[in-house]
Structures are given as structure tokens and as C-alpha cells.
Design an enzyme around this catalytic site. Structure first.
Site, PDB file in Angstrom:
ATOM      1  N   LYS A 110       8.687   5.920  14.110  1.00 23.98           N
ATOM      2  CA  LYS A 110       7.619   6.411  14.978  1.00 23.98           C
ATOM      3  C   LYS A 110       8.053   6.524  16.431  1.00 23.98           C
ATOM      4  CE  LYS A 110       3.708   5.339  12.071  1.00 23.98           C
ATOM      5  NZ  LYS A 110       2.897   4.250  11.575  1.00 23.98           N
ATOM      6  N   LYS A 189       7.631  15.050   1.530  1.00 18.87           N
ATOM      7  CA  LYS A 189       6.583  14.081   1.175  1.00 18.87           C
ATOM      8  C   LYS A 189       5.275  14.470   1.881  1.00 18.87           C
ATOM      9  CE  LYS A 189       5.115   9.371   2.255  1.00 18.87           C
ATOM     10  NZ  LYS A 189       4.098   9.422   3.271  1.00 18.87           N
ATOM     11  N   LYS A 192       0.116  12.713   6.493  1.00 20.90           N
ATOM     12  CA  LYS A 192      -0.705  13.136   7.627  1.00 20.90           C
ATOM     13  C   LYS A 192       0.174  13.536   8.801  1.00 20.90           C
ATOM     14  CE  LYS A 192      -3.503   9.462   6.396  1.00 20.90           C
ATOM     15  NZ  LYS A 192      -3.241   8.046   6.634  1.00 20.90           N
TER      16      LYS A 192
HETATM   17  P1  ADP Z   1       0.467   9.125   5.538  1.00 21.34           P
HETATM   18  O1  ADP Z   1       1.936   9.224   5.245  1.00 21.34           O
HETATM   19  O2  ADP Z   1      -0.239  10.370   5.208  1.00 21.34           O
HETATM   20  O3  ADP Z   1       0.180   8.625   6.939  1.00 21.34           O
HETATM   21  P2  ADP Z   1      -0.209   6.491   4.744  1.00 21.34           P
HETATM   22  O4  ADP Z   1       1.091   5.983   5.285  1.00 21.34           O
HETATM   23  O5  ADP Z   1      -1.453   6.166   5.489  1.00 21.34           O
HETATM   24  O6  ADP Z   1      -0.117   8.046   4.542  1.00 21.34           O
HETATM   25  O7  ADP Z   1      -0.320   6.001   3.252  1.00 21.34           O
HETATM   26  C1  ADP Z   1      -1.413   5.362   2.653  1.00 21.34           C
HETATM   27  C2  ADP Z   1      -1.063   5.029   1.213  1.00 21.34           C
HETATM   28  O8  ADP Z   1      -0.858   6.233   0.477  1.00 21.34           O
HETATM   29  C3  ADP Z   1       0.235   4.230   1.077  1.00 21.34           C
HETATM   30  O9  ADP Z   1       0.125   3.339  -0.019  1.00 21.34           O
HETATM   31  C4  ADP Z   1       1.252   5.283   0.805  1.00 21.34           C
HETATM   32  O10 ADP Z   1       2.376   4.784   0.126  1.00 21.34           O
HETATM   33  C5  ADP Z   1       0.466   6.268  -0.045  1.00 21.34           C
HETATM   34  N1  ADP Z   1       0.998   7.618   0.139  1.00 21.34           N
HETATM   35  C6  ADP Z   1       0.949   8.367   1.273  1.00 21.34           C
HETATM   36  N2  ADP Z   1       1.527   9.556   1.104  1.00 21.34           N
HETATM   37  C7  ADP Z   1       1.983   9.571  -0.173  1.00 21.34           C
HETATM   38  C8  ADP Z   1       2.679  10.529  -0.961  1.00 21.34           C
HETATM   39  N3  ADP Z   1       3.012  11.709  -0.467  1.00 21.34           N
HETATM   40  N4  ADP Z   1       2.990  10.190  -2.228  1.00 21.34           N
HETATM   41  C9  ADP Z   1       2.643   8.989  -2.752  1.00 21.34           C
HETATM   42  N5  ADP Z   1       1.977   8.046  -2.066  1.00 21.34           N
HETATM   43  C10 ADP Z   1       1.645   8.315  -0.791  1.00 21.34           C
END
Ligand code: ADP
Ligand code: TRP
Length: 322
Positions: A110, A189, A192
Site C-alpha cells: 500500500k 485478481k 476494489k
Molecule cells: P479487496 O481486494 O477487494 O480490497 P478485501 O481485501 O477487502 O478485498 O478482501 C475481503 C475478503 O475477500 C478476504 O477474505 C479476501 O481474501 C477475499 N477476496 C477479495 N478478493 C478476492 C478474490 N479476487 N478472490 C478470492 N477472494 C477474494
């Protein structure tokens, strides 16, 4: 089995969140005592606007309840309603090696993207360890990107137990291979932060538009196509029944099928799955008192579990009289 997972209220939830974490976590509700929470202390490491943080928090509450979280079975709460985790964070942070935290991607990824390197962002994994250890969870359903954080949690639990005596259960991550990394519309992947998501509770029209934007190769309609390298097919595999998946794979390989067609099928499956949940969400949105009651009830249950752990940890470290 004690199951625990959380999600940051840092944006609209998407198909990656749903398939990678929400659905597996909710399926596990049946198999043990479950704790699911909205990680608003974590979100505060990146969101410093009251209305935004509160708005996303309400959204996540509605999203989970609409998707089938059962508040009778599962303690569902806002992280900040269980302040015991912040005290536990301190106890754990006195054992957390700097080098270990410096290697964590929550911080390492980040800061180069311009996020200020705050102490909160740096110690993010310690707070996450406290979430997990506070309720003595042994099963943590997450997507693959969170595996490193669960490993840090294990390290800290083991280190604490060795130093002060057995206080914490050492947790295991529960990661399902087939949904560990759900791809976004650009093939990376879904996340957000990459602006490549398909939101689970957008309007039907907006969702269809997001699906139509999925990047594919430039093969002509008549060309045979490779389903295994196609993002549309990867998502179709996660939403369509197995017999239909095989049919699509065959149609890809045969040629004569355009990506517009498989995208349309994907959009139809998405809609069939989420339209009823969208209706349920709208109903819940009209009943904010119910949602607040659920969250407060969940927080009471989580606090009781966290209090018990914290009392043991305080005694073990010599903060209170033997
Ligand atoms: P983002 O990457 O969109 O910010 P988060 O880090 O808030 O998402 O992830 C919240 C949950 O969703 C976590 O358990 C994360 O591992 C899962 N997750 C997020 N994106 C994916 C993805 N593309 N595939 C599988 N699991 C995901
Ligand atoms: N860091 C997780 C994420 O971004 C959210 C989270 C916070 C979490 N505390 C947790 C997940 C404890 C599992 C267990 O997705």
C-alpha cells in the site's frame, strides 16, 4: 470448531469477496460456532471520512444478511463494538517482530501506491491477529491474499503461548482452491483497489455492463477458443452448473462462438443468483432497527468470548495479581 472471518468496509463488495470469503464462511456456519465481523478499525487505516466509513459499514451489514448470514447461528458484529480486540492488539504487539510486519503485504503493497505509512497500517496484521485470537478461533475462511496474515497470527499465538503459557488456540486458514483468486474484468485478481470488480449489489443494468467489459483476446468469431485462459469462462465455471460448464468449454473449443455470447450467459447466471438476494437486501434496508439489533446482539456474544480470553492473557502476562 470456531470459525471467524471479517471484511473491511472499504468499498462495495464484489464477486471475489462473495465467492472467496462470504459464501465459504456462511457455509461453515452450519459446522461450528461462527463469528463474522465488519472490520471498521482496519478500514480506518485507509478511510478518513466519517460518512464514507459509516456508509460502507451499513452496506456490508446489509450485504451479509441478504446473502444468507444467519444471525441466530453466527455472531455478526462491528469490530469497533468489541474494543477488547484493541487491548489484545497491544499485548500481541509487544511480541510482534518488526521484520515480520515489514514483510506483510498489507503495508508493503500500500505504501508504494501513495498511502501514508501510518502506524495503524503497519500494525494491521497484529490487529487482525487479535480479532482471530480473541475468540479462540481455529478456522479462518479467507481468500488467498489473507493467508500471510493468518500465518502471522499463528506465529504470534505460538510465541505468546511459549512465553506466557497456553492462552491462545493456534488457527488455520480455510482457503478453497477453486475460489482462492477470483479474476476481475481485466483478468487480474478482482479487487476494489484495481477497479476491476463486478459488484454483487449493483443494479442489474450496471452489473451487465461490468460483465460486458471483461477483457478477452481478439480471436474472430469462427476461431476455436481456449476456455482455460478466458476470464469469462473462469467466472462462468464459478456460477454455472457443471453440465453447462462442460457445454461451454466444448463450444469454446469448437469455434463459431463469440465472447459476447458467453458474457451474456454469465450475466444471466449472475442475475439469477443475485436478483433474489437484491430483493432481500432492499427489504432489510427498510428495517435499520433490525440490522442494528443483530449487530449489537452479535457484539455482546463476541465481547463475552473476547473478555474471557483477555482476562487469561492479562493474568498470564503479569498485568494483574497472580
Ligand atoms: P479487496 O481486494 O477487494 O480490497 P478485501 O481485501 O477487502 O478485498 O478482501 C475481503 C475478503 O475477500 C478476504 O477474505 C479476501 O481474501 C477475499 N477476496 C477479495 N478478493 C478476492 C478474490 N479476487 N478472490 C478470492 N477472494 C477474494
Ligand atoms: N484483513 C482482512 C481483509 O482485508 C479483513 C480482516 C480483518 C480479517 N480481521 C480479520 C479477516 C480476521 C479474517 C480474520 O480482507
Amino acid at each position: 470448531m470456531r470459525i471467524l472471518s471479517g471484511i473491511q468496509p472499504s468499498g462495495k463488495l464484489h464477486l471475489g469477496n462473495y465467492l472467496g470469503m462470504m459464501r465459504p464462511a456462511m457455509e461453515l456456519q452450519e459446522q461450528g460456532e461462527a463469528f463474522l465481523f465488519i472490520a471498521n478499525y482496519h478500514a480506518l487505516t485507509t478511510i478518513h471520512d466519517r460518512a464514507t466509513l459509516w456508509g460502507y459499514t451499513q452496506d456490508v451489514a446489509l450485504d451479509f444478511l441478504a446473502c444468507g448470514l444467519d444471525p441466530q447461528r453466527t455472531a455478526f458484529y462491528r469490530q469497533s463494538d468489541v474494543p477488547e480486540v484493541t487491548e489484545l492488539t497491544w499485548l500481541l504487539s509487544t511480541l510482534a517482530p518488526m521484520g515480520l510486519l515489514e514483510r506483510c503485504h498489507s503495508y508493503k503493497d500500500k505504501t508504494p501506491r501513495g498511502l501514508p505509512a501510518s502506524h495503524g497500517l503497519f500494525s494491521y496484521p497484529v490487529l487482525m491477529a487479535a480479532d482471530i485470537l480473541a475468540v479462540q478461533s481455529n478456522c479462518v475462511p479467507v481468500g488467498r491474499d489473507q493467508k500471510q496474515h493468518v500465518e502471522v497470527t499463528r506465529d504470534l499465538a505460538i510465541k505468546f503461548n511459549n512465553q506466557f503459557g497456553e492462552v491462545f488456540t493456534v488457527p488455520d486458514p480455510a482457503i478453497r482452491d477453486e475460489v482462492a483468486v477470483v479474476p476481475g474484468v481485466d483478468g487480474q485478481k478482482m479487487s476494489k483497489s484495481y477497479r476491476n470488480t463486478i459488484e454483487i449489489f449493483g443494479t442489474a443494468k450496471a452489473t451487465r455492463k461490468q460483465i460486458m467489459r471483461i477483457v478477452t483476446d481478439s480471436k474472430a468469431l469462427e476461431d476455436p477458443k481456449d476456455p482455460d485462459t478466458c476470464t469469462v469462462f473462469a467466472l462462468l465455471k464459478l456460477l454455472a452448473p457443471p453440465n453447462e460448464q462442460a457445454e461451454w468449454a466444448a463450444r469454446y473449443r469448437a469455434g463459431g462462438m463469440g465472447y459476447g455470447e458467453s458474457k451474456k450467459a454469465l450475466a444471466d447466471h449472475f442475475e439469477a443468483h443475485f436478483a433474489p438476494l437484491r430483493a432481500k437486501r432492499e427489504k432489510l434496508a427498510g428495517n435499520p432497527d433490525y440490522v442494528e439489533d443483530v449487530l449489537q446482539g452479535g457484539a455482546r456474544r463476541a465481547r463475552a468470548a473476547a473478555r474471557e480470553t483477555l482476562d487469561r492473557a492479562r493474568a498470564a502476562t503479569g498485568l494483574v495479581a497472580p
